[in-house]
Design a protein around this motif. Structure first.
Motif, mmCIF file in Angstrom:
data_model
loop_
_atom_site.group_PDB
_atom_site.id
_atom_site.type_symbol
_atom_site.label_atom_id
_atom_site.label_comp_id
_atom_site.label_asym_id
_atom_site.label_seq_id
_atom_site.Cartn_x
_atom_site.Cartn_y
_atom_site.Cartn_z
ATOM 1 N N VAL A 80 -0.755 -8.168 7.347
ATOM 2 C CA VAL A 80 -1.667 -7.593 6.357
ATOM 3 C C VAL A 80 -1.564 -6.080 6.484
ATOM 4 O O VAL A 80 -1.713 -5.542 7.584
ATOM 5 C CB VAL A 80 -3.135 -8.020 6.588
ATOM 6 C CG1 VAL A 80 -4.030 -7.430 5.502
ATOM 7 C CG2 VAL A 80 -3.265 -9.531 6.628
ATOM 8 N N ASP A 81 -1.285 -5.389 5.396
ATOM 9 C CA ASP A 81 -1.342 -3.931 5.453
ATOM 10 C C ASP A 81 -1.975 -3.390 4.179
ATOM 11 O O ASP A 81 -2.131 -4.100 3.188
ATOM 12 C CB ASP A 81 0.033 -3.304 5.727
ATOM 13 C CG ASP A 81 1.045 -3.582 4.636
ATOM 14 O OD1 ASP A 81 0.776 -3.227 3.475
ATOM 15 O OD2 ASP A 81 2.112 -4.133 4.943
ATOM 16 N N ARG A 82 -2.337 -2.118 4.222
ATOM 17 C CA ARG A 82 -3.165 -1.536 3.161
ATOM 18 C C ARG A 82 -2.466 -1.506 1.808
ATOM 19 O O ARG A 82 -3.125 -1.459 0.771
ATOM 20 C CB ARG A 82 -3.602 -0.134 3.562
ATOM 21 C CG ARG A 82 -2.487 0.888 3.676
ATOM 22 C CD ARG A 82 -3.024 2.233 4.127
ATOM 23 N NE ARG A 82 -3.668 2.132 5.422
ATOM 24 C CZ ARG A 82 -4.315 3.135 5.996
ATOM 25 N NH1 ARG A 82 -4.406 4.295 5.384
ATOM 26 N NH2 ARG A 82 -4.868 2.981 7.186
ATOM 27 N N SER A 83 -1.132 -1.545 1.799
ATOM 28 C CA SER A 83 -0.417 -1.506 0.526
ATOM 29 C C SER A 83 -0.588 -2.788 -0.276
ATOM 30 O O SER A 83 -0.272 -2.825 -1.461
ATOM 31 C CB SER A 83 1.076 -1.259 0.772
ATOM 32 O OG SER A 83 1.658 -2.352 1.470
ATOM 33 N N MET A 84 -1.090 -3.842 0.345
ATOM 34 C CA MET A 84 -1.220 -5.128 -0.340
ATOM 35 C C MET A 84 -2.471 -5.206 -1.212
ATOM 36 O O MET A 84 -2.558 -6.078 -2.083
ATOM 37 C CB MET A 84 -1.252 -6.264 0.689
ATOM 38 C CG MET A 84 0.017 -6.416 1.497
ATOM 39 S SD MET A 84 -0.146 -7.762 2.707
ATOM 40 C CE MET A 84 1.440 -7.658 3.546
#
Length: 398
Positions: A80-84
């Motif tokens: 999970v990363d913020r770009s998603m």
């Protein structure tokens, strides 16, 4: 169909079989083994060419390999990363980077790959690289030395006379060039073999440029234990009305529509992304990226799915990448000197290894690295790392 900005936007659905989670772990382990083979043979090609002819004799005629079967199994990590997610959720959803451990499981003084992986095409090169230095001792005291001015890694050895560092660097650069041609092709073949479909693994390539191969992933055993914890995590992170509604919202997958969710009935028909009539409450749907791998029955109930992803990442690297491994993977020319201990006039050989500082930070690599991870996506929400459409699949529009 949906109207947006005066244009018709089609929703595309593609059918793809699920792959077993255990099988995706096997594929991931094969991808790790493919990279480990490339990295190990890259280093030993450079070292053997640098120390030609000595290491051609010691390593190309004798196989010191420890075996590729020692690749440690990959382990599951939900990425999970913020770009998603939209910027409005920045800092709200806990991040977890891919943890594919693309390096050797151990770095030692013997190769892991067989010598055929790094010796092919290496012929004896008898070009003189240095003249050995000599020191003379009497009763343990150094009388004098005939040596050069460039120190070796062994302070007890006489410095080599006239070490040809330019030729040494040229040899390593030639090995780097060889690795970026022949070895890269074989690395791509190893990756392709790892991704071959079988009855338990069904990868789905996409037509876009620099896009991932995905495989919807399932477990055999349904899991409900995650629901309360993930709902509490979402509610606490979002705060406000979500503290009391996150759990009943997700619980609808079992109980059906809940009256407690009237708090989410808003006059707007578009979400923050500008999408008309987004499925569900978009903030809570985005938190499904934290939901674990599960059985298809649970995916259907709770409106999400999990995907195994493989993609190529291209960026300059200095191999090996772990800082702890760099001292063990230096480019060192194995020179030697001689100490004379009077009254004996026969020189005693002493190792005088010469470090090539140009490669102290690692061997430069600019080719692709096949990364992998697992992600979860709410139904109707964006799948990361893909663009275009699945290759070879007919689209069904609704």
């Amino acid at each position: 169909m949906a109207q947006q900005g005066g244009q018709t936007c089609k929703n595309y659905e593609f059918s793809a079989p699920y792959s077993l989670d255990s099988e995706t772990l096997k594929v991931a382990t094969k991808l790790r083994a493919a990279w480990q083979r490339l990295e190990d043979r890259f280093f030993w090609r450079a070292m053997t060419r640098l120390n030609n002819p000595a290491m051609v004799l010691t390593h190309c005629y004798v196989d010191w390999s420890s075996g590729q079967d020692k690749t440690q199994p990959a382990h599951f990590t939900l990425n999970v990363d913020r770009s998603m997610s939209p910027k409005e959720l920045a800092g709200k959803i806990a991040e977890q980077q891919p943890d594919d451990r693309m390096w050797l499981d151990s770095y030692g003084v013997i190769p892991q790959v067989p010598n055929k992986d790094y010796c092919e095409g290496l012929n004896m090169d008898w070009t003189p690289m240095y003249l050995p230095g000599t020191c003379v001792y009497l009763a343990g005291a150094k009388l004098f030395c005939i040596e050069g001015d460039k120190p070796s890694l062994n302070p007890l050895a006489p410095k080599p006379i006239g070490f040809r560092e330019d030729l040494a660097v040229e040899r390593v650069r030639k090995a780097i060039k060889e690795a970026h041609s022949t070895y890269l092709k074989e690395y791509a073949q190893d990756v392709s073999r790892a991704l071959l479909p079988n009855g338990k693994f069904s990868p789905l390539p996409w037509t876009g440029i620099n896009t991932a191969i995905i495989a919807p992933t399932m477990t055999l055993k349904p899991d409900l234990t995650f629901l309360k914890d993930k709902a509490q995590e979402a509610g606490n992170s979002l705060g406000g009305v979500f503290r009391g509604t996150a759990y009943p919202y997700y619980l609808q997958g079992l109980s059906g529509p809940s009256l407690a969710l009237r708090a989410h009935l808003l006059p707007k028909t578009n979400d923050v992304l500008g999408l008309p009539n987004p499925p569900g409450v978009w903030k809570l749907e985005e938190f499904k990226r934290r939901f674990p791998l599960n059985n298809p029955a649970m995916y259907e109930r709770f409106g999400y799915t999990s995907l195994f992803q493989v993609w190529n990442e291209v960026k300059p690297r200095l191999l090996p990448e772990p800082a702890s491994a760099k001292p063990l993977r230096q480019m060192i020319y194995m020179a030697a000197g001689g100490n004379v201990y009077l009254p004996n006039l026969v020189p005693v050989p002493v190792p005088a290894p010469m470090l090539l500082l140009e490669f102290a930070a690692g061997l430069p690599y600019t080719g692709p690295q096949s990364r992998f991870t697992w992600v979860s996506v709410g139904e109707g929400y964006e799948v990361p790392r893909v663009n275009g459409v699945p290759a070879g699949y007919g689209a069904i529009t609704k």
